[in-house]
Scaffold this motif. Structure first.
Motif, PDB file in Angstrom:
ATOM      1  N   GLY A   1       0.806  -1.215   0.000  1.00  0.00           N
ATOM      2  CA  GLY A   1       0.000   0.000   0.000  1.00  0.00           C
ATOM      3  C   GLY A   1       0.844   1.272   0.000  1.00  0.00           C
ATOM      4  O   GLY A   1       2.027   1.268   0.338  1.00  0.00           O
ATOM      5  N   ASP A   2       0.189   2.358  -0.383  1.00  0.00           N
ATOM      6  CA  ASP A   2       0.859   3.666  -0.442  1.00  0.00           C
ATOM      7  C   ASP A   2       1.118   4.227   0.953  1.00  0.00           C
ATOM      8  O   ASP A   2       0.446   3.879   1.933  1.00  0.00           O
ATOM      9  CB  ASP A   2      -0.010   4.672  -1.206  1.00  0.00           C
ATOM     10  N   SER A   3       2.074   5.141   1.017  1.00  0.00           N
ATOM     11  CA  SER A   3       2.342   5.941   2.211  1.00  0.00           C
ATOM     12  C   SER A   3       2.226   7.412   1.828  1.00  0.00           C
ATOM     13  O   SER A   3       2.167   7.749   0.657  1.00  0.00           O
ATOM     14  CB  SER A   3       3.731   5.627   2.771  1.00  0.00           C
ATOM     15  N   GLY A   4       2.203   8.295   2.841  1.00  0.00           N
ATOM     16  CA  GLY A   4       2.086   9.725   2.555  1.00  0.00           C
ATOM     17  C   GLY A   4       1.529  10.470   3.752  1.00  0.00           C
ATOM     18  O   GLY A   4       1.765  10.082   4.904  1.00  0.00           O
ATOM     19  N   THR A   5       0.755  11.507   3.504  1.00  0.00           N
ATOM     20  CA  THR A   5       0.194  12.307   4.598  1.00  0.00           C
ATOM     21  C   THR A   5      -1.266  12.636   4.341  1.00  0.00           C
ATOM     22  O   THR A   5      -1.716  12.738   3.191  1.00  0.00           O
ATOM     23  CB  THR A   5       0.962  13.632   4.771  1.00  0.00           C
ATOM     24  N   ILE A   6      -2.017  12.785   5.441  1.00  0.00           N
ATOM     25  CA  ILE A   6      -3.387  13.292   5.412  1.00  0.00           C
ATOM     26  C   ILE A   6      -3.408  14.516   6.328  1.00  0.00           C
ATOM     27  O   ILE A   6      -3.132  14.392   7.531  1.00  0.00           O
ATOM     28  CB  ILE A   6      -4.397  12.231   5.872  1.00  0.00           C
ATOM     29  N   THR A   7      -3.713  15.658   5.781  1.00  0.00           N
ATOM     30  CA  THR A   7      -3.621  16.913   6.526  1.00  0.00           C
ATOM     31  C   THR A   7      -4.996  17.538   6.703  1.00  0.00           C
ATOM     32  O   THR A   7      -5.768  17.654   5.740  1.00  0.00           O
ATOM     33  CB  THR A   7      -2.704  17.903   5.796  1.00  0.00           C
ATOM     34  N   THR A   8      -5.310  17.922   7.942  1.00  0.00           N
ATOM     35  CA  THR A   8      -6.553  18.636   8.246  1.00  0.00           C
ATOM     36  C   THR A   8      -6.186  20.038   8.744  1.00  0.00           C
ATOM     37  O   THR A   8      -5.006  20.335   8.971  1.00  0.00           O
ATOM     38  CB  THR A   8      -7.352  17.890   9.335  1.00  0.00           C
ATOM     39  N   PRO A   9      -7.169  20.911   8.956  1.00  0.00           N
ATOM     40  CA  PRO A   9      -6.856  22.251   9.482  1.00  0.00           C
ATOM     41  C   PRO A   9      -6.171  22.224  10.851  1.00  0.00           C
ATOM     42  O   PRO A   9      -5.553  23.214  11.251  1.00  0.00           O
ATOM     43  CB  PRO A   9      -8.237  22.918   9.565  1.00  0.00           C
ATOM     44  N   THR A  10      -6.266  21.074  11.573  1.00  0.00           N
ATOM     45  CA  THR A  10      -5.720  21.056  12.935  1.00  0.00           C
ATOM     46  C   THR A  10      -4.513  20.133  13.119  1.00  0.00           C
ATOM     47  O   THR A  10      -3.925  20.091  14.199  1.00  0.00           O
ATOM     48  CB  THR A  10      -6.808  20.602  13.928  1.00  0.00           C
ATOM     49  N   GLY A  11      -4.140  19.399  12.087  1.00  0.00           N
ATOM     50  CA  GLY A  11      -3.012  18.489  12.285  1.00  0.00           C
ATOM     51  C   GLY A  11      -2.689  17.685  11.045  1.00  0.00           C
ATOM     52  O   GLY A  11      -3.361  17.780  10.002  1.00  0.00           O
ATOM     53  N   THR A  12      -1.622  16.874  11.170  1.00  0.00           N
ATOM     54  CA  THR A  12      -1.153  16.035  10.062  1.00  0.00           C
ATOM     55  C   THR A  12      -1.025  14.589  10.528  1.00  0.00           C
ATOM     56  O   THR A  12      -0.451  14.313  11.584  1.00  0.00           O
ATOM     57  CB  THR A  12       0.210  16.524   9.541  1.00  0.00           C
ATOM     58  N   PHE A  13      -1.556  13.703   9.720  1.00  0.00           N
ATOM     59  CA  PHE A  13      -1.494  12.268   9.990  1.00  0.00           C
ATOM     60  C   PHE A  13      -0.524  11.636   9.003  1.00  0.00           C
ATOM     61  O   PHE A  13      -0.673  11.780   7.784  1.00  0.00           O
ATOM     62  CB  PHE A  13      -2.883  11.645   9.842  1.00  0.00           C
ATOM     63  N   LEU A  14       0.509  10.969   9.524  1.00  0.00           N
ATOM     64  CA  LEU A  14       1.494  10.296   8.671  1.00  0.00           C
ATOM     65  C   LEU A  14       0.993   8.902   8.339  1.00  0.00           C
ATOM     66  O   LEU A  14       0.852   8.055   9.214  1.00  0.00           O
ATOM     67  CB  LEU A  14       2.848  10.207   9.385  1.00  0.00           C
ATOM     68  N   VAL A  15       0.714   8.655   7.066  1.00  0.00           N
ATOM     69  CA  VAL A  15       0.233   7.344   6.610  1.00  0.00           C
ATOM     70  C   VAL A  15       1.438   6.448   6.347  1.00  0.00           C
ATOM     71  O   VAL A  15       2.230   6.702   5.443  1.00  0.00           O
ATOM     72  CB  VAL A  15      -0.627   7.474   5.337  1.00  0.00           C
ATOM     73  N   LYS A  16       1.580   5.399   7.150  1.00  0.00           N
ATOM     74  CA  LYS A  16       2.704   4.475   6.967  1.00  0.00           C
ATOM     75  C   LYS A  16       2.391   3.391   5.948  1.00  0.00           C
ATOM     76  O   LYS A  16       3.269   2.892   5.246  1.00  0.00           O
ATOM     77  CB  LYS A  16       3.071   3.839   8.307  1.00  0.00           C
ATOM     78  N   LYS A  17       1.141   2.996   5.898  1.00  0.00           N
ATOM     79  CA  LYS A  17       0.708   2.019   4.898  1.00  0.00           C
ATOM     80  C   LYS A  17      -0.802   2.114   4.744  1.00  0.00           C
ATOM     81  O   LYS A  17      -1.499   2.680   5.611  1.00  0.00           O
ATOM     82  CB  LYS A  17       1.113   0.596   5.287  1.00  0.00           C
ATOM     83  N   THR A  18      -1.308   1.554   3.660  1.00  0.00           N
ATOM     84  CA  THR A  18      -2.739   1.557   3.398  1.00  0.00           C
ATOM     85  C   THR A  18      -3.173   0.123   3.152  1.00  0.00           C
ATOM     86  O   THR A  18      -2.531  -0.598   2.381  1.00  0.00           O
ATOM     87  CB  THR A  18      -3.081   2.422   2.171  1.00  0.00           C
ATOM     88  N   ILE A  19      -4.245  -0.293   3.824  1.00  0.00           N
ATOM     89  CA  ILE A  19      -4.695  -1.681   3.719  1.00  0.00           C
ATOM     90  C   ILE A  19      -6.182  -1.736   3.377  1.00  0.00           C
ATOM     91  O   ILE A  19      -6.912  -0.753   3.538  1.00  0.00           O
ATOM     92  CB  ILE A  19      -4.451  -2.446   5.036  1.00  0.00           C
ATOM     93  N   LYS A  20      -6.615  -2.903   2.903  1.00  0.00           N
ATOM     94  CA  LYS A  20      -8.034  -3.148   2.694  1.00  0.00           C
ATOM     95  C   LYS A  20      -8.538  -3.960   3.880  1.00  0.00           C
ATOM     96  O   LYS A  20      -8.163  -5.115   4.056  1.00  0.00           O
ATOM     97  CB  LYS A  20      -8.272  -3.923   1.399  1.00  0.00           C
ATOM     98  N   THR A  21      -9.393  -3.360   4.688  1.00  0.00           N
ATOM     99  CA  THR A  21      -9.970  -4.115   5.793  1.00  0.00           C
ATOM    100  C   THR A  21     -11.054  -5.053   5.274  1.00  0.00           C
ATOM    101  O   THR A  21     -11.216  -6.167   5.746  1.00  0.00           O
ATOM    102  CB  THR A  21     -10.565  -3.162   6.843  1.00  0.00           C
TER     103      THR A  21
END
Length: 874
Positions: A507-527
């Motif tokens: 899965g991809d990695s990257g970032t998810i950014t909101t007006p109040t913070g940043t979430f570091l995506v280490k991996k992406t999975i299908k639940t």
């Protein structure tokens, strides 16, 4: 009524009663880490029963393939010995998910048995849980069952639970009475384990939820889970007492009879072996069809054990060569129409079975050699140790009865108690070692999220950036409203550009950014197949549920993934071109560093083949054609020549990726143009299982770096050899030739020296009552093989008795030999047994050669001195 007709009648009956016909799931259970193999029809519906998953239907019917040969459920050793034990069987079942309950479940079962199959009602007995008055009432009043046909059971046999906690409830079992001429009593009686009354259907009424304290709470939507053994019903319908006498098994047995030259029904031992072959052929073939490969651990080890047990029974029938693979075609003819995966994988199954058989034949020969060696080392008690018996069983596939057969006419005693102790220890290790399939159980919240919000919309084919809404923040089992800096969690969005791991691509990695913070995506999975989770940690600030967010995939890493994934398609196609159409993908891994590709092929690739494949892939890359992809139905895709990959699950609509001449069904991410890959380098090719090879390769800048490193190493070697890099191979060849010449000269000198030493040894033989005797202690030397030395001494001496001793520290090694002409006069085993006692040891062996050991080197001289007296009294 044929077995296939019973299956068809069952599915048709319940389809007419508004049940969805659901295909059998794989024997490798997905989403249930507690199971080694699928062992019941309800396994694929487990999440529905738990309330975690919704389907478009509330009634289902299936014919589920099952295996019980590993983990907690293991019928292996009983197969062939009883009338109804199998490693592979079919479980027919009908299911209700909060729709109908006891009354209709009972009515359906009775109608099918007595009206569809026309089984006489007076041949059926029914059990109910002793507290389940409701079920008893339906049987007596609605069905009209006689009181004497209904039995109340107070044990757990009639109360089923999914685990220590969770859904559970009473069950009602239906038994068939084979008649008074068969020994046995009804359920609940002391004779219930005999064969007269056979359970054919179990109706489970899941109406409670059991908590950790054992308290039962009624479920809001009770469910029904039933299971009917197809093989048992076939025996009933064909008026037979033994499942192996039914049509499907008899055809498999007939094929085995033809190959082995035996006849079923004339010899009990041969009959057992033929039954084992028929059963094990089914489990082996279906496991291989579902992607399990022989190995030394987990599911693969169980598969290998089943296959080798079948091979051993083939040997008992007199077959000396691989044979079981020849039975696969018969099985496909019998079951391939309903289970299409058998027909699709027939070539693969046949090839792997043949390879495994051939390897096991060699292993058997090695096992016989070990047995011979162990016999030579036996002491005066002539007892073969339990550990040796277990090693023969566990390592070489020799069950105890095979070793007993081999040694039946000897004076050797088998330590059966020691063997059983080793077996028990192995079972305990196996139970503790099988901790599950490696998959993780999904938190219940995942299913409720899917039910509320539906599928995640994937935008990553077109873009690596997008806007999204945070639908949920999941931390362990709990949904959170907010996450603070440093907290780890799973983030769920309505849409995402992040590719979730599947099809071999990480899965991809990257970032998810909101007006109040940043979430570091280490991996992406299908639940779930269409529900993505972004796994990572709050990097700074805080994240709140329902916030708007900007999603950004790590672009350089995505590019490398695309390069490697597209290169995997090109590699697959060119392997088929160079090696043949039999090449099929057996697994893959695509990450940012490299690609790994597993494929079916029986032998290592030659250097020329590897070079050819690498060159072909690069030529296609450098043509720089645009990659094409489009969505269509799976049938249309296959009609256009697209390859559907083994073991992959596809939806109604599939994505077809065309890269050069490669056309495959694929949901992964790829380059826009093939030239984007840049360069392809094949770095390794090895075998990982029987008939399965693995290639690892790199692309792009990684491939360029590897090439630069190889060039630097070549220049370094050339510098040390003081030649031009282009002359390195010739120089190395020259040095190798010189080394071989030197080694040859050295070997000749060593042979001459050894011959001289042996001549010196032989000259020390003495005369003992007209017989030559060589009895002496020789100095310890590295690499001295006493057996080899004994053979050479016999050859030189021509006629005589030879006893040699070597002392190494506090240990004594003894060997005695008698030349062929003196075997009627002297026995090496008897001589070694007596002198071994003097040096504190024990030993024995054959008349011509025997070995022993001891722990009293100070007595070696005394031991050798008594040999003349032993020869005169022998």
């Amino acid at each position: 009524m044929k077995t296939s007709d019973i299956r068809a009648a069952f599915l048709s009956f319940f389809a007419r009663n508004h049940h969805e016909i659901v295909p059998s799931s794989s024997l490798v259970p997905h989403g249930d880490p507690t199971l080694m193999f699928t062992n019941a029809g309800m396994v694929q519906f487990k999440h529905i029963f738990l309330g975690h998953e919704q389907r478009t239907y509330k009634r289902a019917v299936s014919s589920q393939k099952c295996v019980r040969a590993g983990g907690k459920h293991n019928d292996l050793e009983n197969v062939g010995q009883t009338a109804r034990h199998h490693t592979f069987f079919e479980m027919l079942g009908n299911f209700s998910f909060g729709d109908y309950f006891k009354r209709d479940a009972i009515r359906f079962a009775w109608q099918f048995l007595t009206q569809e199959l026309n089984i006489p009602a007076n041949r059926l007995l029914v059990t109910v849980y002793h507290e389940d008055d409701e079920a008893a009432k339906f049987w007596l009043e609605d069905i009209g069952l006689q009181t004497k046909q209904l039995i109340y059971i107070s044990t757990s046999d009639n109360f089923w639970s999914m685990g220590d906690t969770g859904p559970c409830g009473p069950c009602s079992e239906i038994f068939y009475d084979h008649g008074e001429h068969i020994a046995g009593g009804p359920p609940g009686s002391p004779e219930e384990d005999s064969d007269r009354f056979v359970e054919i259907w179990n109706l489970v009424f899941m109406q409670y939820d059991r908590d950790a304290e054992g308290v039962l709470t009624p479920l809001p939507k009770p469910c029904v889970d039933t299971g009917i053994g197809l093989e048992r019903v076939a025996a009933v319908m064909q008026n037979l007492h033994n499942n192996y006498d039914t049509d499907l098994f008899r055809e498999l047995i007939a094929a085995a009879e033809k190959i082995s030259g035996t006849a079923y029904g004339q010899n009990d031992k041969q009959d057992m072996s033929l039954r084992v072959l028929a059963d094990h052929l089914r489990s082996v073939s279906f496991l291989l069809a579902d992607g399990v490969m022989p190995s030394n651990e987990g599911r693969g080890f169980v598969l290998r054990r089943i296959l080798r047990r079948a091979c051993r029974h083939g040997r008992l029938l007199g077959t000396k060569q691989a044979f079981m693979y020849q039975l696969v075609e018969t099985l496909v003819d019998l079951m391939g129409e309903h289970f299409s995966e058998l027909k699709a994988q027939q070539e693969h199954i046949t090839r792997i079975v043949r390879i495994e058989e051939e390897r096991f034949i060699k292993t058997l020969d090695k096992g016989l050699k070990l047995l011979d060696d162990a016999i030579e080392q036996l002491d005066a008690s002539r007892t073969l140790a339990g550990q040796t018996l277990f090693t023969l069983y566990d390592t070489f596939g020799f069950p105890l009865d095979l070793t007993q057969d081999i040694l039946r006419d000897t004076d050797i005693v088998l330590d059966v108690a020691g063997f059983n102790q080793c077996m028990q220890s192995q079972r305990e290790r196996a139970r503790s070692a099988w901790s599950g399939s490696g998959e993780s159980s999904l938190p219940p919240a995942v299913f409720s999220l899917h039910e509320e919000h539906g599928a995640t919309q994937f935008l990553g084919y077109e873009s690596t950036q997008s806007e999204a809404v945070l639908l949920a923040l999941l931390q362990g089992e709990n949904l959170k409203v907010s996450l603070q800096e440093g907290e780890e969690a799973w983030l769920f969005c309505n849409q995402t550009p992040f590719y979730a791991e599947s099809g071999g691509q990480v899965g991809d990695s990257g970032t998810i950014t909101t007006p109040t913070g940043t979430f570091l995506v280490k991996k992406t999975i299908k639940t779930l197949p269409d529900l993505f989770a972004h796994v990572g940690v709050v990097q700074h600030g805080h994240i709140d549920v329902h916030q708007g967010a900007s999603c950004r995939v790590e672009q350089p890493r995505r590019n490398q993934l695309c390069h490697n994934h597209t290169a995997t398609h090109l590699l697959h196609e060119q392997l088929r071109v160079v090696l043949g159409d039999h090449v099929k993908q057996a697994g893959s891994l695509v990450n940012a560093e490299r690609l790994r590709f597993d494929f079916n092929h029986m032998e290592p690739m030659s250097a020329a083949e590897k070079k050819d494949v690498e060159q072909r892939v690069n030529q296609i890359i450098w043509q720089n054609e645009a990659l094409e992809n489009q969505c269509m139905s799976q049938d249309d895709a296959i009609a256009q020549g697209a390859i559907a990959l083994f073991g992959e699950k596809y939806g109604d609509e599939v994505r077809v990726v065309k890269a050069g001449t490669s056309v495959e069904l694929c949901g992964g991410t790829h380059v826009k143009s093939l030239g984007d890959i840049g360069l392809f380098r094949l770095i390794s090719e090895v075998g990982i299982a029987s008939g399965v090879r693995r290639i690892e390769a790199i692309t792009g800048f990684s491939a360029y770096q590897a090439m630069q490193q190889e060039q630097a190493q070549l220049h370094d070697i050339a510098s040390q050899l003081r030649v031009n890099p282009l002359e390195t191979v010739a120089k190395v060849q020259q040095l190798q030739d010189k080394l071989k010449s030197t080694e040859k000269e050295l070997s000749a000198l060593q042979a001459k020296q050894a011959s001289s030493s042996l001549d010196d040894l032989i000259t020390q033989a003495t005369d003992c009552a007209g017989t030559k005797l060589l009895a002496m202690q020789i100095p310890p030397q590295e690499g001295v093989d006493l057996r080899d030395l004994m053979d050479k001494c016999k050859s030189k001496l021509k006629s005589g008795v030879i006893v040699l001793a070597i002392v190494r520290g506090e240990k004594v090694q003894l060997i005695a030999g008698v030349t062929k002409d003196l075997l009627k006069q002297f026995h090496a085993g008897n001589i070694i047994r007596e002198i071994a006692k003097i040096v504190g040891g024990r030993g024995g062996g054959r008349p011509d050669m025997a070995q022993a050991g001891g722990t009293q080197p100070e007595n070696v001289e005394k031991a050798l001195a008594i040999i003349p007296s032993l020869m005169t009294t022998n």
